[in-house]
Scaffold this motif. Structure first.
Motif, PDB file in Angstrom:
ATOM      1  N   THR A  88      98.770 -63.514 -13.340  1.00 16.31           N
ATOM      2  CA  THR A  88      99.069 -64.774 -14.016  1.00 16.31           C
ATOM      3  C   THR A  88      97.779 -65.490 -14.390  1.00 16.31           C
ATOM      4  N   GLY A  89      97.864 -66.206 -15.490  1.00 16.32           N
ATOM      5  CA  GLY A  89      96.721 -66.961 -15.974  1.00 16.32           C
ATOM      6  C   GLY A  89      96.678 -68.357 -15.400  1.00 16.32           C
ATOM      7  N   LEU A  90      95.775 -69.124 -15.901  1.00 19.32           N
ATOM      8  CA  LEU A  90      95.519 -70.479 -15.424  1.00 19.32           C
ATOM      9  C   LEU A  90      96.764 -71.363 -15.431  1.00 19.32           C
ATOM     10  N   HIS A  91      97.616 -71.185 -16.424  1.00 17.29           N
ATOM     11  CA  HIS A  91      98.803 -72.033 -16.559  1.00 17.29           C
ATOM     12  C   HIS A  91     100.078 -71.361 -16.059  1.00 17.29           C
ATOM     13  N   GLY A  92      99.943 -70.242 -15.354  1.00 20.96           N
ATOM     14  CA  GLY A  92     101.097 -69.559 -14.780  1.00 20.96           C
ATOM     15  C   GLY A  92     101.732 -68.528 -15.679  1.00 20.96           C
ATOM     16  N   ASP A  93     101.193 -68.353 -16.873  1.00 19.24           N
ATOM     17  CA  ASP A  93     101.737 -67.343 -17.782  1.00 19.24           C
ATOM     18  C   ASP A  93     101.451 -65.944 -17.246  1.00 19.24           C
ATOM     19  N   ILE A  94     102.389 -65.037 -17.460  1.00 20.36           N
ATOM     20  CA  ILE A  94     102.183 -63.645 -17.064  1.00 20.36           C
ATOM     21  C   ILE A  94     101.289 -62.982 -18.103  1.00 20.36           C
ATOM     22  N   LEU A  95     100.247 -62.318 -17.616  1.00 17.18           N
ATOM     23  CA  LEU A  95      99.307 -61.614 -18.482  1.00 17.18           C
ATOM     24  C   LEU A  95      99.610 -60.120 -18.385  1.00 17.18           C
ATOM     25  N   ARG A 138      99.863 -51.335 -20.647  1.00 10.16           N
ATOM     26  CA  ARG A 138     101.291 -51.416 -20.313  1.00 10.16           C
ATOM     27  C   ARG A 138     102.117 -51.758 -21.558  1.00 10.16           C
ATOM     28  N   LEU A 139     101.576 -52.616 -22.427  1.00  8.83           N
ATOM     29  CA  LEU A 139     102.266 -52.922 -23.687  1.00  8.83           C
ATOM     30  C   LEU A 139     102.335 -51.685 -24.584  1.00  8.83           C
ATOM     31  N   ARG A 140     101.228 -50.946 -24.660  1.00 10.30           N
ATOM     32  CA  ARG A 140     101.216 -49.725 -25.479  1.00 10.30           C
ATOM     33  C   ARG A 140     102.225 -48.699 -24.947  1.00 10.30           C
ATOM     34  N   ALA A 141     102.305 -48.564 -23.630  1.00 11.01           N
ATOM     35  CA  ALA A 141     103.257 -47.618 -23.035  1.00 11.01           C
ATOM     36  C   ALA A 141     104.696 -48.038 -23.337  1.00 11.01           C
ATOM     37  N   ALA A 142     104.979 -49.338 -23.256  1.00  7.98           N
ATOM     38  CA  ALA A 142     106.324 -49.836 -23.564  1.00  7.98           C
ATOM     39  C   ALA A 142     106.667 -49.566 -25.023  1.00  7.98           C
ATOM     40  N   LEU A 143     105.708 -49.800 -25.911  1.00  6.59           N
ATOM     41  CA  LEU A 143     105.923 -49.552 -27.333  1.00  6.59           C
ATOM     42  C   LEU A 143     106.160 -48.064 -27.589  1.00  6.59           C
ATOM     43  N   GLU A 201     112.066 -53.359 -22.472  1.00  6.21           N
ATOM     44  CA  GLU A 201     110.743 -53.029 -21.922  1.00  6.21           C
ATOM     45  C   GLU A 201     109.922 -54.292 -21.693  1.00  6.21           C
ATOM     46  N   ILE A 202     109.908 -55.169 -22.676  1.00  2.00           N
ATOM     47  CA  ILE A 202     109.138 -56.414 -22.551  1.00  2.00           C
ATOM     48  C   ILE A 202     109.734 -57.298 -21.465  1.00  2.00           C
ATOM     49  N   ALA A 203     111.056 -57.366 -21.405  1.00  2.00           N
ATOM     50  CA  ALA A 203     111.707 -58.153 -20.348  1.00  2.00           C
ATOM     51  C   ALA A 203     111.291 -57.650 -18.969  1.00  2.00           C
ATOM     52  N   LYS A 204     111.217 -56.345 -18.801  1.00  2.00           N
ATOM     53  CA  LYS A 204     110.808 -55.774 -17.514  1.00  2.00           C
ATOM     54  C   LYS A 204     109.340 -56.095 -17.221  1.00  2.00           C
ATOM     55  N   LEU A 205     108.477 -56.012 -18.235  1.00  2.00           N
ATOM     56  CA  LEU A 205     107.062 -56.354 -18.053  1.00  2.00           C
ATOM     57  C   LEU A 205     106.878 -57.811 -17.642  1.00  2.00           C
ATOM     58  N   LEU A 206     107.778 -58.675 -18.087  1.00  2.00           N
ATOM     59  CA  LEU A 206     107.719 -60.102 -17.747  1.00  2.00           C
ATOM     60  C   LEU A 206     108.444 -60.424 -16.441  1.00  2.00           C
ATOM     61  N   GLY A 207     109.110 -59.437 -15.857  1.00  2.00           N
ATOM     62  CA  GLY A 207     109.801 -59.659 -14.589  1.00  2.00           C
ATOM     63  C   GLY A 207     111.176 -60.293 -14.727  1.00  2.00           C
ATOM     64  N   LYS A 208     111.765 -60.217 -15.915  1.00  2.00           N
ATOM     65  CA  LYS A 208     113.066 -60.855 -16.128  1.00  2.00           C
ATOM     66  C   LYS A 208     114.164 -60.346 -15.205  1.00  2.00           C
ATOM     67  N   PRO A 209     114.276 -59.039 -14.956  1.00  2.00           N
ATOM     68  CA  PRO A 209     115.328 -58.606 -14.024  1.00  2.00           C
ATOM     69  C   PRO A 209     115.173 -59.246 -12.632  1.00  2.00           C
ATOM     70  N   TRP A 210     113.950 -59.416 -12.169  1.00  2.00           N
ATOM     71  CA  TRP A 210     113.704 -60.037 -10.870  1.00  2.00           C
ATOM     72  C   TRP A 210     114.037 -61.530 -10.940  1.00  2.00           C
ATOM     73  N   ASP A 211     113.626 -62.183 -12.035  1.00  2.00           N
ATOM     74  CA  ASP A 211     113.952 -63.600 -12.196  1.00  2.00           C
ATOM     75  C   ASP A 211     115.464 -63.812 -12.227  1.00  2.00           C
ATOM     76  N   ASP A 212     116.172 -62.951 -12.955  1.00  2.00           N
ATOM     77  CA  ASP A 212     117.632 -63.079 -13.043  1.00  2.00           C
ATOM     78  C   ASP A 212     118.278 -62.952 -11.665  1.00  2.00           C
ATOM     79  N   GLU A 213     117.804 -61.997 -10.867  1.00  2.00           N
ATOM     80  CA  GLU A 213     118.399 -61.801  -9.548  1.00  2.00           C
ATOM     81  C   GLU A 213     118.003 -62.907  -8.564  1.00  2.00           C
ATOM     82  N   LEU A 214     116.779 -63.398  -8.670  1.00  2.00           N
ATOM     83  CA  LEU A 214     116.294 -64.391  -7.695  1.00  2.00           C
ATOM     84  C   LEU A 214     116.677 -65.831  -8.035  1.00  2.00           C
TER      85      LEU A 214
END
Length: 156
Positions: A94-101, A106-111, A124-137
């Motif tokens: 995560t960056g200074l403001h909490g954004d996921i970097l 990993r982006l090239r592999a997803a593409l 693929e992008i949702a998984k890279l951002l952790g959306k499945p974990w966010d949805d469950e938690l």
């Protein structure tokens, strides 16, 4: 700690204490999103890399739901670890403001997987951002009755 069976609560405290090198006593309250489980919050300070050690110490118990975050500092980016029994562990820088970097490889592999038809780019992008974990938690993140509430103030 979003949810832990009561029997694991002392083990969680011991695991955290082992990483931090100090006695830890958490205030546990019932987790209404999963009856029979308990939740707790703990603020900690440590050197860069401590978040990964905490996540590693906790990931061995299949029944835990937790998140570990580390703020960025002058010598390291921030980190976020999320773990659920069904999904396992998720790690993001995560960056200074909490954004996921997301690293470019990993982006090239997803593409590439998307272009080959192996998966959907949006998924693929949702998984890279952790959306499945966010949805469950997300249901577990809401504090139950008696949980400490922290008010954040915006400074303009």
């Amino acid at each position: 700690m979003h949810s832990a069976p009561r029997a694991l609560c002392p083990h969680v405290e011991w695991a955290i204490a082992g990483v931090l090198g100090t006695r830890v006593s958490l205030d546990w309250i019932r987790q209404p999103a999963s009856p029979g489980t308990w939740r707790s919050e703990f603020s900690w300070q440590g050197q860069a890399g401590t978040a990964s050690k905490l996540a590693s110490a906790l990931r061995g118990w299949h029944l835990l739901r937790f998140e570990v975050t580390a703020e960025p500092c002058p010598t390291a980016e921030g980190e976020r670890y999320s773990c659920t029994p069904d999904l396992g562990i998720f790690h993001a820088v995560t960056g200074l403001h909490g954004d996921i970097l997301i690293p470019e490889d990993r982006l090239r592999a997803a593409l590439t997987r998307s272009q080959r038809g192996e998966s959907d780019l949006e998924a693929e992008i949702a998984k890279l951002l952790g959306k499945p974990w966010d949805d469950e938690l997300e249901p577990f993140r809401y504090a139950g009755e008696g949980a400490p509430v922290r008010w954040l103030h915006q400074v303009v």
